[in-house]
Scaffold this motif. Structure first.
Motif, PDB file in Angstrom:
ATOM      1  N   LEU A  86       0.814  -1.220   0.000  1.00 23.29           N
ATOM      2  CA  LEU A  86       0.000   0.000   0.000  1.00 23.29           C
ATOM      3  C   LEU A  86       0.848   1.271   0.000  1.00 23.29           C
ATOM      4  O   LEU A  86       0.524   2.245  -0.679  1.00 23.29           O
ATOM      5  N   ILE A  87       1.931   1.273   0.770  1.00 25.04           N
ATOM      6  CA  ILE A  87       2.743   2.488   0.913  1.00 25.04           C
ATOM      7  C   ILE A  87       3.917   2.490  -0.047  1.00 25.04           C
ATOM      8  O   ILE A  87       4.231   3.498  -0.684  1.00 25.04           O
ATOM      9  N   GLY A  88       4.595   1.353  -0.160  1.00 33.51           N
ATOM     10  CA  GLY A  88       5.764   1.289  -1.033  1.00 33.51           C
ATOM     11  C   GLY A  88       6.923   2.087  -0.464  1.00 33.51           C
ATOM     12  O   GLY A  88       7.149   2.112   0.737  1.00 33.51           O
ATOM     13  N   GLY A  89       7.666   2.743  -1.349  1.00 38.68           N
ATOM     14  CA  GLY A  89       8.796   3.544  -0.898  1.00 38.68           C
ATOM     15  C   GLY A  89      10.119   2.849  -1.136  1.00 38.68           C
ATOM     16  O   GLY A  89      10.213   1.886  -1.920  1.00 38.68           O
ATOM     17  N   PRO A  90      11.182   3.313  -0.471  1.00 36.10           N
ATOM     18  CA  PRO A  90      12.526   2.769  -0.692  1.00 36.10           C
ATOM     19  C   PRO A  90      12.581   1.260  -0.422  1.00 36.10           C
ATOM     20  O   PRO A  90      11.937   0.754   0.491  1.00 36.10           O
TER      21      PRO A  90
ATOM     22  N   LEU B   3      14.130  -2.310   0.742  1.00 33.13           N
ATOM     23  CA  LEU B   3      14.895  -2.739   1.908  1.00 33.13           C
ATOM     24  C   LEU B   3      16.243  -3.338   1.495  1.00 33.13           C
ATOM     25  O   LEU B   3      17.296  -2.857   1.896  1.00 33.13           O
ATOM     26  N   MET B   4      16.189  -4.389   0.693  1.00 31.04           N
ATOM     27  CA  MET B   4      17.400  -5.032   0.162  1.00 31.04           C
ATOM     28  C   MET B   4      17.097  -5.489  -1.260  1.00 31.04           C
ATOM     29  O   MET B   4      16.787  -6.663  -1.492  1.00 31.04           O
ATOM     30  N   PRO B   5      17.144  -4.563  -2.225  1.00 29.35           N
ATOM     31  CA  PRO B   5      16.691  -4.874  -3.586  1.00 29.35           C
ATOM     32  C   PRO B   5      17.438  -6.009  -4.256  1.00 29.35           C
ATOM     33  O   PRO B   5      16.861  -6.721  -5.085  1.00 29.35           O
ATOM     34  N   ARG B   6      18.703  -6.203  -3.925  1.00 34.30           N
ATOM     35  CA  ARG B   6      19.453  -7.286  -4.558  1.00 34.30           C
ATOM     36  C   ARG B   6      19.052  -8.653  -4.042  1.00 34.30           C
ATOM     37  O   ARG B   6      19.254  -9.664  -4.717  1.00 34.30           O
ATOM     38  N   VAL B   7      18.489  -8.687  -2.854  1.00 31.09           N
ATOM     39  CA  VAL B   7      18.080  -9.954  -2.254  1.00 31.09           C
ATOM     40  C   VAL B   7      16.598 -10.212  -2.473  1.00 31.09           C
ATOM     41  O   VAL B   7      16.188 -11.300  -2.893  1.00 31.09           O
ATOM     42  N   SER B   8      15.771  -9.207  -2.187  1.00 24.14           N
ATOM     43  CA  SER B   8      14.317  -9.334  -2.319  1.00 24.14           C
ATOM     44  C   SER B   8      13.757  -8.022  -2.858  1.00 24.14           C
ATOM     45  O   SER B   8      13.491  -7.094  -2.076  1.00 24.14           O
ATOM     46  N   PRO B   9      13.589  -7.901  -4.176  1.00 25.29           N
ATOM     47  CA  PRO B   9      13.240  -6.622  -4.796  1.00 25.29           C
ATOM     48  C   PRO B   9      11.918  -6.014  -4.338  1.00 25.29           C
ATOM     49  O   PRO B   9      11.728  -4.807  -4.460  1.00 25.29           O
ATOM     50  N   LYS B  10      10.991  -6.816  -3.824  1.00 26.61           N
ATOM     51  CA  LYS B  10       9.671  -6.307  -3.477  1.00 26.61           C
ATOM     52  C   LYS B  10       9.583  -5.758  -2.053  1.00 26.61           C
ATOM     53  O   LYS B  10       8.630  -5.049  -1.725  1.00 26.61           O
TER      54      LYS B  10
ATOM     55  N   THR C 298      10.128  -3.476   1.154  1.00 25.44           N
ATOM     56  CA  THR C 298      10.389  -2.053   1.352  1.00 25.44           C
ATOM     57  C   THR C 298      10.640  -1.761   2.830  1.00 25.44           C
ATOM     58  O   THR C 298      10.291  -2.554   3.723  1.00 25.44           O
ATOM     59  N   TRP C 299      11.219  -0.585   3.082  1.00 24.16           N
ATOM     60  CA  TRP C 299      11.413  -0.148   4.468  1.00 24.16           C
ATOM     61  C   TRP C 299      10.077   0.099   5.154  1.00 24.16           C
ATOM     62  O   TRP C 299       9.936  -0.156   6.357  1.00 24.16           O
ATOM     63  N   SER C 300       9.101   0.584   4.397  1.00 24.84           N
ATOM     64  CA  SER C 300       7.782   0.812   5.003  1.00 24.84           C
ATOM     65  C   SER C 300       7.172  -0.497   5.472  1.00 24.84           C
ATOM     66  O   SER C 300       6.588  -0.582   6.563  1.00 24.84           O
TER      67      SER C 300
END
Length: 286
Positions: free
Chosen positions: A167-171, A173-180, A182-184
């Motif tokens: 729902l929020i998305g944003g930056p 968390l660890m895109p190289r490990v798990s692209p989906k 997020t920090w939110s």
């Protein structure tokens, strides 16, 4: 018609998908089965975790291409059953420990050189999944409150992280490990895990089930927060392992969730924490 005049495809609602429906349905069925056997206790509860540990080990052996698969899996399942039986029958702690040691030796003797280490790790991971919830459930000082706390932390973290991230998305968390991820989602899951774990113990205390009277509410919240972080860390570790071995899911045993490893990656990390806490508690009370 010019390309600019073509109407853009309608965006699907974040959760309007067949996969999401399967995910919810599977979660409800599995949740009901786990909670029902938690109340029943005994062999019914242990059987759920014996199956989970064995299937998870099978997925790990298959994912890592460990051979010979059938004998390694047979030894893993037999070892888990022997250790669980010893626990449920009230045997001294050295008996299930000896069963695990014998299983590890047998795996090393059976597996081919590249697969031996992976088979050993598979059995150890499956033992955490199968034994820790059962040990907590039969402990007279902890009972069903211990596993219920684990479920509350892991399920709250996982569910709220998923919804918040979508729902929020944003930056990332660890895109190289798990692209989906997020920090939110991570922060939302952390808050939910702390609330869920603390609320579970407070509700239990209000009903006269005080599993760990020495823990204050603040200590429970801190422990729940740590467990929530470990749960999300376990999820990330499994994502890294799947990337390492080139698979999307660990298996297909749970519709909408992939395999048992996909569903229990965070639970494994929390079970490991709970097992260490239980061991420390028993040493203190010895």
């Amino acid at each position: 018609m010019a390309r600019d005049d073509v109407a853009p495809p309608a965006r699907r609602a974040p959760f309007a998908s067949r996969e999401f429906g399967l995910r919810v349905a599977s979660a409800l069925v599995l949740g009901a089965a786990v909670l029902g056997t938690l109340v029943a206790g005994g062999w019914a509860f242990a059987l759920v975790w014996l199956i989970a540990g064995t299937v998870g080990a099978a997925e790990w052996l298959a994912m890592t291409r460990s051979e010979p698969l059938a004998p390694l899996l047979g030894l893993t399942g037999t070892t888990l059953l022997a250790a669980l039986a010893a626990v449920l029958l009230g045997a001294p702690a050295w008996v299930p420990a000896l069963a695990l040691l014998a299983g590890l030796v047998a795996l090393v003797a059976t597996g081919r050189p590249p697969a031996r280490r992976k088979a050993v790790w598979g059995l150890l991971g499956a033992a955490v999944i199968a034994l820790v919830p059962t040990l907590l459930r039969i402990d007279p000082q902890i009972g069903l409150v211990g596993p219920a706390w684990m479920f509350a932390v892991v399920w709250s973290t996982d569910s709220v992280a998923y919804f918040t991230g979508r729902l929020i998305g944003g930056p990332k968390l660890m895109p190289r490990v798990s692209p989906k991820k997020t920090w939110s989602g991570a922060l939302g899951g952390l808050a939910a895990g702390m609330i869920g774990g603390t609320a579970t113990l407070l509700i239990a205390r209000s009903q006269g089930w005080d599993a760990l009277p020495g823990l204050t509410s603040a200590a429970v919240a801190a422990l729940s927060g740590l467990a929530s972080i470990l749960s999300q860390g376990g999820d990330l570790v499994e994502s890294a392992l799947k990337r390492r071995y080139g698979v999307k899911d660990s298996g297909r045993s749970i519709p909408g969730h992939g395999g048992v490893m996909d569903r229990l990656d965070g639970f494994f990390a929390v079970a490991l924490l709970a097992g260490l806490c239980l061991a420390a508690l028993r040493l203190l009370n010895a």
